[in-house]
Design a protein around this motif. Structure first.
Motif, PDB file in Angstrom:
ATOM      1  N   GLU A 101      35.594  40.026  42.632  1.00  0.00           N
ATOM      2  CA  GLU A 101      36.703  39.258  42.585  1.00  0.00           C
ATOM      3  C   GLU A 101      37.837  40.036  43.249  1.00  0.00           C
ATOM      4  O   GLU A 101      38.264  41.146  43.152  1.00  0.00           O
ATOM      5  CB  GLU A 101      36.969  38.876  41.210  1.00  0.00           C
ATOM      6  CG  GLU A 101      38.136  38.129  40.807  1.00  0.00           C
ATOM      7  CD  GLU A 101      38.054  37.882  39.408  1.00  0.00           C
ATOM      8  OE1 GLU A 101      39.347  37.327  38.913  1.00  0.00           O
ATOM      9  OE2 GLU A 101      37.327  37.960  38.753  1.00  0.00           O
ATOM     10  N   LEU A 102      38.871  39.204  44.069  1.00  0.00           N
ATOM     11  CA  LEU A 102      40.098  39.651  44.351  1.00  0.00           C
ATOM     12  C   LEU A 102      41.078  38.739  43.932  1.00  0.00           C
ATOM     13  O   LEU A 102      41.090  37.392  44.218  1.00  0.00           O
ATOM     14  CB  LEU A 102      40.085  39.555  45.862  1.00  0.00           C
ATOM     15  CG  LEU A 102      39.035  40.467  46.702  1.00  0.00           C
ATOM     16  CD1 LEU A 102      39.019  40.232  48.129  1.00  0.00           C
ATOM     17  CD2 LEU A 102      39.660  42.001  46.440  1.00  0.00           C
ATOM     18  N   GLY A 103      42.057  39.414  43.215  1.00  0.00           N
ATOM     19  CA  GLY A 103      43.069  38.380  42.566  1.00  0.00           C
ATOM     20  C   GLY A 103      44.561  39.138  43.343  1.00  0.00           C
ATOM     21  O   GLY A 103      44.497  40.042  43.936  1.00  0.00           O
ATOM     22  N   ASP A 104      45.568  38.432  42.880  1.00  0.00           N
ATOM     23  CA  ASP A 104      46.878  38.844  43.216  1.00  0.00           C
ATOM     24  C   ASP A 104      47.265  40.200  42.903  1.00  0.00           C
ATOM     25  O   ASP A 104      47.714  40.949  43.499  1.00  0.00           O
ATOM     26  CB  ASP A 104      48.046  38.041  42.574  1.00  0.00           C
ATOM     27  CG  ASP A 104      48.133  36.488  43.463  1.00  0.00           C
ATOM     28  OD1 ASP A 104      47.724  36.658  44.475  1.00  0.00           O
ATOM     29  OD2 ASP A 104      48.571  35.490  42.960  1.00  0.00           O
ATOM     30  N   ASN A 105      46.757  40.472  41.553  1.00  0.00           N
ATOM     31  CA  ASN A 105      47.233  41.939  41.018  1.00  0.00           C
ATOM     32  C   ASN A 105      45.895  42.634  40.468  1.00  0.00           C
ATOM     33  O   ASN A 105      46.055  43.538  39.646  1.00  0.00           O
ATOM     34  CB  ASN A 105      48.283  41.671  39.759  1.00  0.00           C
ATOM     35  CG  ASN A 105      49.730  41.340  40.500  1.00  0.00           C
ATOM     36  OD1 ASN A 105      49.921  41.604  41.578  1.00  0.00           O
ATOM     37  ND2 ASN A 105      50.246  40.505  39.604  1.00  0.00           N
ATOM     38  N   SER A 106      44.897  42.376  40.991  1.00  0.00           N
ATOM     39  CA  SER A 106      43.650  42.875  40.284  1.00  0.00           C
ATOM     40  C   SER A 106      42.490  42.842  41.207  1.00  0.00           C
ATOM     41  O   SER A 106      42.260  41.747  42.234  1.00  0.00           O
ATOM     42  CB  SER A 106      43.114  42.285  39.020  1.00  0.00           C
ATOM     43  OG  SER A 106      42.899  40.968  39.038  1.00  0.00           O
ATOM     44  N   ILE A 107      41.526  43.483  41.063  1.00  0.00           N
ATOM     45  CA  ILE A 107      40.198  43.397  41.810  1.00  0.00           C
ATOM     46  C   ILE A 107      39.080  43.634  40.477  1.00  0.00           C
ATOM     47  O   ILE A 107      39.354  44.382  39.888  1.00  0.00           O
ATOM     48  CB  ILE A 107      40.014  44.423  43.108  1.00  0.00           C
ATOM     49  CG1 ILE A 107      40.060  45.871  42.375  1.00  0.00           C
ATOM     50  CG2 ILE A 107      40.992  44.075  44.206  1.00  0.00           C
ATOM     51  CD1 ILE A 107      39.462  46.750  43.649  1.00  0.00           C
ATOM     52  N   CYS A 108      38.115  42.929  41.071  1.00  0.00           N
ATOM     53  CA  CYS A 108      36.676  43.335  40.284  1.00  0.00           C
ATOM     54  C   CYS A 108      35.591  43.746  41.020  1.00  0.00           C
ATOM     55  O   CYS A 108      35.569  43.194  42.101  1.00  0.00           O
ATOM     56  CB  CYS A 108      36.510  42.003  39.429  1.00  0.00           C
ATOM     57  SG  CYS A 108      35.302  42.157  38.239  1.00  0.00           S
ATOM     58  N   PHE A 109      34.935  44.801  40.688  1.00  0.00           N
ATOM     59  CA  PHE A 109      34.060  45.186  41.535  1.00  0.00           C
ATOM     60  C   PHE A 109      32.800  45.690  40.648  1.00  0.00           C
ATOM     61  O   PHE A 109      32.958  46.115  39.578  1.00  0.00           O
ATOM     62  CB  PHE A 109      34.563  46.313  42.437  1.00  0.00           C
ATOM     63  CG  PHE A 109      34.957  47.447  41.640  1.00  0.00           C
ATOM     64  CD1 PHE A 109      33.886  48.841  41.735  1.00  0.00           C
ATOM     65  CD2 PHE A 109      36.107  47.814  41.205  1.00  0.00           C
ATOM     66  CE1 PHE A 109      34.295  49.993  40.966  1.00  0.00           C
ATOM     67  CE2 PHE A 109      36.531  49.137  40.623  1.00  0.00           C
ATOM     68  CZ  PHE A 109      35.627  50.176  40.462  1.00  0.00           C
ATOM     69  N   LEU A 110      31.494  46.038  41.340  1.00  0.00           N
ATOM     70  CA  LEU A 110      30.410  46.588  40.842  1.00  0.00           C
ATOM     71  C   LEU A 110      30.003  48.080  41.276  1.00  0.00           C
ATOM     72  O   LEU A 110      30.625  48.138  42.632  1.00  0.00           O
ATOM     73  CB  LEU A 110      29.247  45.844  40.840  1.00  0.00           C
ATOM     74  CG  LEU A 110      28.912  44.438  40.464  1.00  0.00           C
ATOM     75  CD1 LEU A 110      27.697  43.691  40.887  1.00  0.00           C
ATOM     76  CD2 LEU A 110      29.001  44.621  39.027  1.00  0.00           C
ATOM     77  N   SER A 111      29.570  48.811  40.728  1.00  0.00           N
ATOM     78  CA  SER A 111      29.394  50.132  41.218  1.00  0.00           C
ATOM     79  C   SER A 111      28.242  50.705  40.232  1.00  0.00           C
ATOM     80  O   SER A 111      27.856  50.449  39.293  1.00  0.00           O
ATOM     81  CB  SER A 111      30.658  50.985  41.014  1.00  0.00           C
ATOM     82  OG  SER A 111      30.187  52.404  41.383  1.00  0.00           O
ATOM     83  N   ASP A 112      27.675  51.878  40.969  1.00  0.00           N
ATOM     84  CA  ASP A 112      26.415  52.540  40.216  1.00  0.00           C
ATOM     85  C   ASP A 112      27.008  53.548  39.573  1.00  0.00           C
ATOM     86  O   ASP A 112      26.324  54.486  38.811  1.00  0.00           O
ATOM     87  CB  ASP A 112      25.431  53.136  41.147  1.00  0.00           C
ATOM     88  CG  ASP A 112      25.954  53.604  42.359  1.00  0.00           C
ATOM     89  OD1 ASP A 112      27.044  53.632  42.653  1.00  0.00           O
ATOM     90  OD2 ASP A 112      25.167  54.383  42.900  1.00  0.00           O
ATOM     91  N   LEU A 113      28.340  53.803  39.436  1.00  0.00           N
ATOM     92  CA  LEU A 113      29.017  55.026  39.066  1.00  0.00           C
ATOM     93  C   LEU A 113      29.384  54.560  37.515  1.00  0.00           C
ATOM     94  O   LEU A 113      29.798  53.487  37.310  1.00  0.00           O
ATOM     95  CB  LEU A 113      30.378  55.335  39.832  1.00  0.00           C
ATOM     96  CG  LEU A 113      30.214  56.016  41.124  1.00  0.00           C
ATOM     97  CD1 LEU A 113      31.503  56.365  41.842  1.00  0.00           C
ATOM     98  CD2 LEU A 113      29.419  57.177  41.119  1.00  0.00           C
TER      99      LEU A 113
END
Length: 135
Positions: free
Chosen positions: A39-51
């Protein structure tokens, strides 16, 4: 350790995370690790990681998002963490810097318009996932 993100994501749009700053001091030798943008927003991102990243308030992470012709550099602090399909899901709050926001937003939209980034290749069966794009 080899990241297993390549096993389940078509990474034609490269996105990486790295440590940019700890307690106000810049980090110059941090290694980059691939992430999968959700997800990409105006003031945020959401992501997946294996970390399994720690939820430490004095750590600023950097994010490089690039395609074959452009690169966007973002930074922010992790504000939420969860699990999604056996991966760690993160939400990062980005600073609201107006002079960079318009440029980064338009560049990210351009990168995502003709992108087959969300074709999941898990088990060699093509499954399309949609991105929540609110920018």
């Amino acid at each position: 350790m080899k990241p297993n993100i390549h096993d389940w994501a078509n990474l034609s749009l490269n996105a990486h995370i790295y440590i940019r700053e700890v307690r106000g001091s810049k980090v110059n030798s941090s290694k980059r690790r691939p992430i999968f943008l959700m997800e990409l927003g105006d003031n945020s991102i959401c992501f997946l990681s294996d970390l399994d990243l720690p939820m430490i308030p004095n750590v600023v992470f950097g994010f490089d998002i690039e395609d074959s012709s452009s690169k966007v550099r973002l930074s922010g602090k992790i504000e939420a963490k969860g699990l999604y399909e056996r991966m760690f899901q993160y939400r990062v709050k980005l600073p609201d810097i107006k002079e960079y926001k318009l440029y980064n937003t338009s560049l990210l939209k351009k990168m995502l318009i003709n992108l087959n980034y969300f074709l999941i290749t898990k088990n060699k069966v093509g499954i399309h996932k949609r991105i929540n794009l609110s920018i």
